[in-house]
Design a protein around this motif. Structure first.
Motif, PDB file in Angstrom:
ATOM      1  N   ALA A  12       0.826  -1.227   0.000  1.00 46.87           N
ATOM      2  CA  ALA A  12       0.000   0.000   0.000  1.00 46.87           C
ATOM      3  C   ALA A  12       0.857   1.274   0.000  1.00 46.87           C
ATOM      4  CB  ALA A  12      -0.974   0.003   1.179  1.00 46.87           C
ATOM      5  N   MET A  19      -3.465   3.068  -1.778  1.00 48.75           N
ATOM      6  CA  MET A  19      -4.616   2.207  -1.495  1.00 48.75           C
ATOM      7  C   MET A  19      -5.317   2.688  -0.232  1.00 48.75           C
ATOM      8  SD  MET A  19      -4.086  -1.777  -0.398  1.00 48.75           S
ATOM      9  CE  MET A  19      -2.965  -2.166  -1.719  1.00 48.75           C
ATOM     10  N   TYR A  24      -7.646   0.802   2.535  1.00 50.55           N
ATOM     11  CA  TYR A  24      -8.322  -0.443   2.914  1.00 50.55           C
ATOM     12  C   TYR A  24      -8.878  -0.343   4.329  1.00 50.55           C
ATOM     13  CZ  TYR A  24      -3.966  -1.746   5.434  1.00 50.55           C
ATOM     14  OH  TYR A  24      -2.891  -1.793   6.282  1.00 50.55           O
ATOM     15  N   LYS A  78     -10.215  -3.206   7.542  1.00 50.20           N
ATOM     16  CA  LYS A  78     -10.235  -4.621   7.892  1.00 50.20           C
ATOM     17  C   LYS A  78     -11.531  -4.938   8.621  1.00 50.20           C
ATOM     18  CE  LYS A  78      -5.331  -5.568   8.180  1.00 50.20           C
ATOM     19  NZ  LYS A  78      -4.328  -5.733   9.244  1.00 50.20           N
ATOM     20  N   ARG A 137     -16.425  -9.653   5.313  1.00 50.92           N
ATOM     21  CA  ARG A 137     -15.876  -8.969   4.145  1.00 50.92           C
ATOM     22  C   ARG A 137     -16.702  -9.265   2.893  1.00 50.92           C
ATOM     23  NH1 ARG A 137      -9.946 -10.223   1.854  1.00 50.92           N
ATOM     24  NH2 ARG A 137     -10.998 -12.120   1.119  1.00 50.92           N
ATOM     25  N   SER A 148     -15.616  -2.724  -4.696  1.00 49.35           N
ATOM     26  CA  SER A 148     -14.504  -2.862  -3.750  1.00 49.35           C
ATOM     27  C   SER A 148     -13.791  -4.177  -4.052  1.00 49.35           C
ATOM     28  CB  SER A 148     -15.034  -2.836  -2.316  1.00 49.35           C
ATOM     29  OG  SER A 148     -15.967  -3.886  -2.129  1.00 49.35           O
ATOM     30  N   PHE A 157     -10.950  -7.429  -2.608  1.00 48.69           N
ATOM     31  CA  PHE A 157     -10.002  -8.019  -1.657  1.00 48.69           C
ATOM     32  C   PHE A 157      -8.645  -8.050  -2.349  1.00 48.69           C
ATOM     33  CE2 PHE A 157     -12.493 -11.446  -3.629  1.00 48.69           C
ATOM     34  CZ  PHE A 157     -11.514 -12.187  -4.230  1.00 48.69           C
ATOM     35  N   HIS A 158      -7.644  -8.674  -1.720  1.00 48.86           N
ATOM     36  CA  HIS A 158      -6.338  -8.634  -2.375  1.00 48.86           C
ATOM     37  C   HIS A 158      -5.707 -10.018  -2.414  1.00 48.86           C
ATOM     38  CE1 HIS A 158      -3.001  -5.496  -3.431  1.00 48.86           C
ATOM     39  NE2 HIS A 158      -3.385  -6.223  -4.444  1.00 48.86           N
ATOM     40  N   LEU A 163      -8.995  -8.098   4.803  1.00 49.62           N
ATOM     41  CA  LEU A 163      -8.679  -6.811   4.164  1.00 49.62           C
ATOM     42  C   LEU A 163      -9.568  -6.532   2.949  1.00 49.62           C
ATOM     43  CD1 LEU A 163      -5.250  -5.222   3.829  1.00 49.62           C
ATOM     44  CD2 LEU A 163      -6.597  -5.454   1.740  1.00 49.62           C
ATOM     45  N   LEU A 164     -10.149  -5.340   2.953  1.00 47.28           N
ATOM     46  CA  LEU A 164     -11.017  -4.917   1.850  1.00 47.28           C
ATOM     47  C   LEU A 164     -10.574  -3.557   1.327  1.00 47.28           C
ATOM     48  CD1 LEU A 164     -13.625  -5.388   0.166  1.00 47.28           C
ATOM     49  CD2 LEU A 164     -14.793  -4.004   1.870  1.00 47.28           C
ATOM     50  N   ARG A 165     -10.286  -3.510   0.018  1.00 50.50           N
ATOM     51  CA  ARG A 165      -9.834  -2.251  -0.595  1.00 50.50           C
ATOM     52  C   ARG A 165     -11.019  -1.486  -1.171  1.00 50.50           C
ATOM     53  NH1 ARG A 165      -5.731  -4.004  -4.953  1.00 50.50           N
ATOM     54  NH2 ARG A 165      -7.203  -5.730  -5.182  1.00 50.50           N
TER      55      ARG A 165
END
Ligand SMILES: *Cc1c(COP(=O)(O)O)cnc(C)c1O
Length: 376
Positions: A129, A291, A293, A295, A302, A316, A318-319, A349-351
């Motif tokens: 990030a 980025m 994000y 959590k 998520r 959105s 995830f990674h 983790l969600l972006r």
């Protein structure tokens, strides 16, 4: 619809593309490539910068320069993009994955030394990030054990650690100019050579193993095959496009940081109430808002939040699926120690959407919809 990502466009790209066409030189290492390289050397204060066709290629060059070969081991986090590992696997090395810190999602520097064996050749910190790894500690360990440090700074262009640009701190640094990154040429990257010993060889490897650049500078009287190499230079068209963005680098950075800060303020109530976690930026780090994000509690929450946002046309994402749990990761690497955080934290983790030109209004709208999921 609010997309997750949009490639940055400053408005000057077409003019420079046109100029590159007019120049009548489309192959690599023309005037735009030179301008890009010099801009990076000056702006980031590094010994030598070379544009490459991608960060993947820059990592491959780094593996060649570091002399990685069969049987060697390379230490890196499992929470990263496949190219970080592939570059070394292509040279016959095996990967030793080390757990991440839950606060920054970067390699846990306290675990690196124990993962070193007599076969270890390099450490590859990935600045997730655009937030720096604990580089002083990593350089100290590398020096003590005589290891090469290759920074995967794909996401870290314009970020700093203790005032130094990411990518310029280790022996070698790799940038990405893929369209999902902060600055782009569609596909693109750069290798920063900070260890002056490798300057000349980097140039040769990048030009198919020939001393062509030395020939053009009049340093040798014919050009010939002198080392291993490949074609690691992008076309002038890519460089022209990218140079337009370099000239606007501060404006792009400022715009992203504004969006990032708005997200942070707007979502702060969620963190206060313990419903979701926000990113952490260590005091020594200045980041580039690559980025934003949050959590969530767990994977299930998520998934539900992604669906919730989709109802409002907000995309959105995830990674990474941790590399050590992938098919190739199991074949080419091993996880050192316990996976305390890599899998657990990556599941949470969600972006959120982040790109140059994302409006304040849209950031507030997205944040409001995230809050409404948690009903606060
Ligand atoms: C994007 C990315 C890469 C690969 O970059 P390309 O330019 O697409 O090859 C490598 N490592 C990390 C951490 C990245 O985010």
């Amino acid at each position: 619809m609010i997309p997750f990502n949009k490639p940055p466009i400053t408005g000057y790209e077409q003019q420079y593309l046109h100029q590159a066409v007019e120049n009548g030189k489309l192959a690599g290492d023309g005037s735009f490539t030179k301008s890009c390289n010099e801009w990076m050397e000056e702006y980031f204060d590094c010994t030598k910068a070379f544009l490459t066709p991608s960060c993947t290629h820059a990592l491959e060059m780094a593996a060649l320069l570091a002399g990685i070969g069969p049987g060697d081991e390379v230490i890196m986090p499992s929470y990263t993009f496949v190219s970080t590992a592939n570059a070394f696997v292509l040279r016959g090395a095996s990967i030793v994955f080390v757990d991440i810190r839950p606060d920054t999602m970067n390699i846990d520097e306290r675990l690196i030394e124990d993962a070193i064996t007599s076969k270890t050749k390099a450490i590859v910190p990935v600045h997730y990030a655009g937030v720096a790894c604990e580089m002083d500690k990593i350089l100290f360990i590398a020096k003590k054990h005589n290891l090469t440090v290759i920074e995967d700074a794909a996401q870290g262009v314009m970020s700093t650690y203790k005032g130094r640009a990411l990518g310029t701190i280790g022996d070698l640094g790799c940038y990405s100019f893929h369209e999902t990154k902060n600055y782009t040429s569609g596909e693109g990257g750069a290798l920063l050579v900070n260890n002056p010993e490798w300057k000349e060889r980097a140039e040769i490897i990048r030009e198919k193993g020939t001393n062509r650049s030395q020939f053009f500078r009049g340093q040798v009287d014919k050009y010939t095959w002198v080392d291993v190499g490949s074609s690691y230079l992008p076309s002038e068209l890519n460089a022209a496009f990218l140079y337009a963005q370099f000239e606007q680098a501060d404006a792009i950075n400022k715009d992203r940081i504004k969006a990032w800060n708005t997200y942070y303020e707007e979502l702060y109530p969620l963190a206060e109430e313990g419903k979701a976690e926000l990113p952490y930026i260590p005091a020594d780090c200045v980041h580039n808002a690559h980025m934003f994000y949050i959590k969530t509690k767990d994977l299930e929450e998520r998934t539900a939040l992604i669906d919730w946002l989709k109802q409002y046309d907000i995309m959105s994402a995830f990674h990474y699926v941790p590399l050590h749990s992938s098919e190739a990761g199991k074949r080419f690497g091993r996880f050192y120690g316990n996976d305390r955080f890599t899998t657990r934290e990556s599941d949470r983790l969600l972006r959120l959407p982040m790109y140059y030109g994302l409006s304040e209004e849209n950031v507030k709208y997205i944040a409001e919809k995230v809050r409404s999921y948690y009903a606060c």
